[in-house]
Design an enzyme around this catalytic site. Structure first.
Site, PDB file in Angstrom:
ATOM      1  N   PRO A 288      38.388  30.968  34.829  1.00  0.00           N
ATOM      2  CA  PRO A 288      39.698  31.298  35.402  1.00  0.00           C
ATOM      3  C   PRO A 288      39.910  32.805  35.495  1.00  0.00           C
ATOM      4  O   PRO A 288      39.493  33.553  34.609  1.00  0.00           O
ATOM      5  CB  PRO A 288      40.673  30.690  34.392  1.00  0.00           C
ATOM      6  CG  PRO A 288      39.936  30.746  33.096  1.00  0.00           C
ATOM      7  CD  PRO A 288      38.475  30.552  33.421  1.00  0.00           C
ATOM      8  N   GLY A 289      40.541  33.235  36.553  1.00  0.00           N
ATOM      9  CA  GLY A 289      40.932  34.632  36.686  1.00  0.00           C
ATOM     10  C   GLY A 289      42.440  34.694  36.856  1.00  0.00           C
ATOM     11  O   GLY A 289      43.198  34.924  35.919  1.00  0.00           O
TER      12      GLY A 289
ATOM     13  N   CYS B 270      50.045  53.639  57.513  1.00  0.00           N
ATOM     14  CA  CYS B 270      50.053  53.597  58.977  1.00  0.00           C
ATOM     15  C   CYS B 270      49.228  52.431  59.495  1.00  0.00           C
ATOM     16  O   CYS B 270      48.146  52.613  60.068  1.00  0.00           O
ATOM     17  CB  CYS B 270      49.539  54.924  59.525  1.00  0.00           C
ATOM     18  SG  CYS B 270      50.694  56.230  59.171  1.00  0.00           S
ATOM     19  N   GLU B 271      49.724  51.248  59.235  1.00  0.00           N
ATOM     20  CA  GLU B 271      49.110  49.994  59.689  1.00  0.00           C
ATOM     21  C   GLU B 271      50.248  48.994  59.841  1.00  0.00           C
ATOM     22  O   GLU B 271      51.078  48.870  58.929  1.00  0.00           O
ATOM     23  CB  GLU B 271      48.161  49.413  58.628  1.00  0.00           C
ATOM     24  CG  GLU B 271      46.941  50.223  58.325  1.00  0.00           C
ATOM     25  CD  GLU B 271      45.759  49.914  59.219  1.00  0.00           C
ATOM     26  OE1 GLU B 271      45.778  48.903  59.949  1.00  0.00           O
ATOM     27  OE2 GLU B 271      44.820  50.708  59.183  1.00  0.00           O
TER      28      GLU B 271
ATOM     29  N   TYR C 104      45.482  38.173  53.220  1.00  0.00           N
ATOM     30  CA  TYR C 104      45.537  36.693  53.187  1.00  0.00           C
ATOM     31  C   TYR C 104      46.909  36.154  53.588  1.00  0.00           C
ATOM     32  O   TYR C 104      47.243  35.009  53.267  1.00  0.00           O
ATOM     33  CB  TYR C 104      45.259  36.162  51.776  1.00  0.00           C
ATOM     34  CG  TYR C 104      44.113  36.786  51.024  1.00  0.00           C
ATOM     35  CD1 TYR C 104      42.791  36.516  51.374  1.00  0.00           C
ATOM     36  CD2 TYR C 104      44.349  37.617  49.942  1.00  0.00           C
ATOM     37  CE1 TYR C 104      41.752  37.073  50.655  1.00  0.00           C
ATOM     38  CE2 TYR C 104      43.313  38.176  49.215  1.00  0.00           C
ATOM     39  CZ  TYR C 104      42.023  37.903  49.588  1.00  0.00           C
ATOM     40  OH  TYR C 104      40.992  38.451  48.873  1.00  0.00           O
TER      41      TYR C 104
ATOM     42  N   ARG D   5      46.921  41.926  49.204  1.00  0.00           N
ATOM     43  CA  ARG D   5      46.908  40.472  49.426  1.00  0.00           C
ATOM     44  C   ARG D   5      47.764  40.030  50.634  1.00  0.00           C
ATOM     45  O   ARG D   5      47.315  39.192  51.413  1.00  0.00           O
ATOM     46  CB  ARG D   5      47.334  39.710  48.174  1.00  0.00           C
ATOM     47  CG  ARG D   5      46.447  39.989  46.951  1.00  0.00           C
ATOM     48  CD  ARG D   5      46.704  39.032  45.798  1.00  0.00           C
ATOM     49  NE  ARG D   5      46.263  37.699  46.123  1.00  0.00           N
ATOM     50  CZ  ARG D   5      47.044  36.720  46.474  1.00  0.00           C
ATOM     51  NH1 ARG D   5      48.340  36.900  46.515  1.00  0.00           N
ATOM     52  NH2 ARG D   5      46.559  35.546  46.779  1.00  0.00           N
TER      53      ARG D   5
ATOM     54  N   GLY E 179      39.788  29.041  39.768  1.00  0.00           N
ATOM     55  CA  GLY E 179      40.546  28.637  40.954  1.00  0.00           C
ATOM     56  C   GLY E 179      41.925  28.068  40.688  1.00  0.00           C
ATOM     57  O   GLY E 179      42.616  27.682  41.639  1.00  0.00           O
TER      58      GLY E 179
HETATM   59  N1  LLP Z   1      34.430  32.096  39.581  1.00  0.00           N
HETATM   60  C1  LLP Z   1      33.892  32.460  40.758  1.00  0.00           C
HETATM   61  C2  LLP Z   1      32.475  32.203  41.010  1.00  0.00           C
HETATM   62  C3  LLP Z   1      34.706  33.079  41.722  1.00  0.00           C
HETATM   63  O1  LLP Z   1      34.194  33.418  42.894  1.00  0.00           O
HETATM   64  C4  LLP Z   1      36.064  33.335  41.436  1.00  0.00           C
HETATM   65  C5  LLP Z   1      36.934  34.001  42.400  1.00  0.00           C
HETATM   66  C6  LLP Z   1      36.566  32.958  40.173  1.00  0.00           C
HETATM   67  C7  LLP Z   1      35.720  32.330  39.268  1.00  0.00           C
HETATM   68  C8  LLP Z   1      37.987  33.181  39.765  1.00  0.00           C
HETATM   69  O2  LLP Z   1      38.886  32.522  40.590  1.00  0.00           O
HETATM   70  P1  LLP Z   1      40.439  32.451  40.210  1.00  0.00           P
HETATM   71  O3  LLP Z   1      40.568  31.648  38.937  1.00  0.00           O
HETATM   72  O4  LLP Z   1      40.928  33.831  40.019  1.00  0.00           O
HETATM   73  O5  LLP Z   1      41.073  31.807  41.382  1.00  0.00           O
HETATM   74  N2  LLP Z   1      41.097  38.176  46.112  1.00  0.00           N
HETATM   75  C9  LLP Z   1      41.545  36.815  46.285  1.00  0.00           C
HETATM   76  C10 LLP Z   1      40.870  35.866  45.331  1.00  0.00           C
HETATM   77  C11 LLP Z   1      39.370  35.915  45.442  1.00  0.00           C
HETATM   78  C12 LLP Z   1      38.693  35.032  44.444  1.00  0.00           C
HETATM   79  C13 LLP Z   1      37.230  35.256  44.471  1.00  0.00           C
HETATM   80  N3  LLP Z   1      36.527  34.462  43.523  1.00  0.00           N
HETATM   81  C14 LLP Z   1      43.060  36.765  46.160  1.00  0.00           C
HETATM   82  O6  LLP Z   1      43.682  37.818  46.017  1.00  0.00           O
HETATM   83  O7  LLP Z   1      43.657  35.695  46.250  1.00  0.00           O
END
Ligand code: LLP
Length: 422
Positions: free
Chosen positions: A276-277, A350-351, A322, A318, A238
């Protein structure tokens, strides 16, 4: 001259060469910068026991996963296919956790059959799921290592509502006020309890909500009837990034403050996992796109100016999904901000929601000019679609200042074949 702000390795000359070779739109990633971000996060643990389980959903490209695997990162996967990807790119089953509210029996089986003893932990999100995992493990003659993902039931989470997960009407996790059925399910002899996890939400700019969730995780661990069996605690992902006008707390500070909290609760020696992602990849990937044309009309009592580019919401959803804002930067740079005017940058789909918002860009930006839609290294390509018959964009990893691994744009024929395959 105002320079084109992007990763320093992605020079205008290199981006221009990439556009000529691969066409547009094309995703361009700075692999070395992603690698450096991963190393920095590893270093933030100061040698304390931990696991950085990269959230594969953010960007699942093979070259990236291989690099992260080589750095010792683990993976947080959310599907059987992501699990297969993580394993195929060299991530050890001992470093893989599996989250997700609706894992199928087939996915559970794949997790239990990975390696010699299955993956590090299936992170169960309900008591019902624990019962199902126990039954699958019994059938397969395996012991399932499991964790419970708690829902911290936070009253509010300071992020977009579409990416907040730690509140009580979210489908995620076992509410901390209703843990008893999940704890009871752990009595199954085919389950080996390993830990507790939490994930408050995504794109968190300050540590407040993250630490609130971690505090609840730690209190839950302290009160846990199986406290002595805990092998790890997982405070989730997150960590937010700067999409242009934000000032996120750096990820190392999230880690430092969470670790301090763990010590305070007496869990300083237990391995701490994070997931982390975005923070590891988003700022180092951009969508390289071309101006198709502009459109100017007199309407609504003034001038309306659109800049049409050849990337759309099918490539980067995105903004439509969002209301996210991604900076738009001319690859050639901007001579002077004085000559910039506001354009509404839109794609070809087309949106009406195929709209990247207003951006200040050079008034004389010509048709065919290259522009970057920035900071899409996370949740860009993985959320792409073929809507309007548009194939998936090419992806290029830059490493050592040059094009490394790369993959061409999906050929038009692939779409035609799919639609005519009946
Ligand atoms: N762990 C869990 C259980 C999660 O559900 C997520 C993200 C992460 C880790 C990684 O979160 P991060 O570090 O990337 O914030 N598509 C959306 C984000 C969806 C995140 C879903 N879960 C966007 O484009 O902002």
């Amino acid at each position: 001259m105002v320079p084109a702000p992007s990763s320093p390795a992605l020079t205008p000359a290199l981006l221009t060469a990439i556009a000529e070779r691969f066409g547009t739109p094309t995703w361009v990633y700075d692999l070395d910068a992603m690698d450096a971000a991963a190393c920095a996060l590893e270093a933030a643990f100061d040698g304390a026991p931990h696991l950085v389980a990269y959230a594969v959903k953010a960007n699942s490209a093979g070259p990236l996963l291989k690099r992260f695997a080589a750095r010792g990162l683990g993976a947080d996967v959310v599907s059987g296919v992501e699990l297969a990807l993580a394993l195929a790119t060299g991530i050890s089953p001992e470093k893989i956790v599996f989250s997700g509210v609706a894992k199928t029996n087939d996915e559970i089986d794949r997790a239990l059959l990975a390696g010699d003893r299955g993956i590090l932990a299936l992170q169960a999100e309900s008591a019902e799921e624990l019962h199902r995992i126990a039954a699958r493990a019994t059938t397969l003659g395996r012991i399932a290592r499991v964790a419970i993902r708690i829902n911290p039931e936070l009253a509010s989470i300071d992020t977009h509502q579409g990416i907040a997960t730690g509140h009580d009407d979210a489908k995620f996790g076992v509410p901390v006020s209703d843990l008893a059925p999940a704890y009871a399910a752990l009595a199954a002899p085919s389950l080996a309890f390993q830990g507790l996890s939490v994930h408050a939400g995504s794109q968190l700019l300050s540590t407040g909500d993250y630490l609130d969730a971690a505090r609840i995780l730690l209190q839950t661990a302290k009160d846990c009837p199986r406290r002595s069996e805990l092998r790890f605690l997982d405070s989730g992902g997150g960590f937010g990034i700067d999409y242009g006008d934000q000032e996120p707390v750096p990820p190392a500070r999230f880690v430092a403050e969470t670790r301090a909290l763990c010590k305070e609760f007496g869990f300083g020696d237990l391995p701490l996992h994070i997931e982390p992602g975005r923070v590891l990849v988003a700022p180092y990937g951009h969508l390289l796109t071309r101006v198709v044309q502009r459109k100017e009309v007199n309407a609504g009592g003034g001038k309306r100016r659109w800049l049409m580019i050849d990337a759309g919401m099918n490539d980067l959803v995105r903004p439509a999904m969002y209301q996210a804002r991604h900076r738009v930067t001319p690859v050639a740079g901007v001579d002077s901000l004085k000559n910039c005017i506001d354009f509404r940058v839109v794609g070809p789909i087309c949106e009406s929601s195929d709209d990247f918002g207003f951006h200040r860009l050079p008034e004389d930006l010509p048709d065919g000019a290259l522009v970057l839609l920035r900071d899409g290294g996370a949740y860009g390509y993985p959320m792409a679609s073929r809507y309007n018959g548009r194939g998936f964009a090419a992806e290029v990893f830059v490493t050592g200042g040059t094009v490394g691994a790369a993959k061409e744009r999906e050929p038009e024929q692939a779409f035609l074949d799919d639609r005519l395959r009946f």
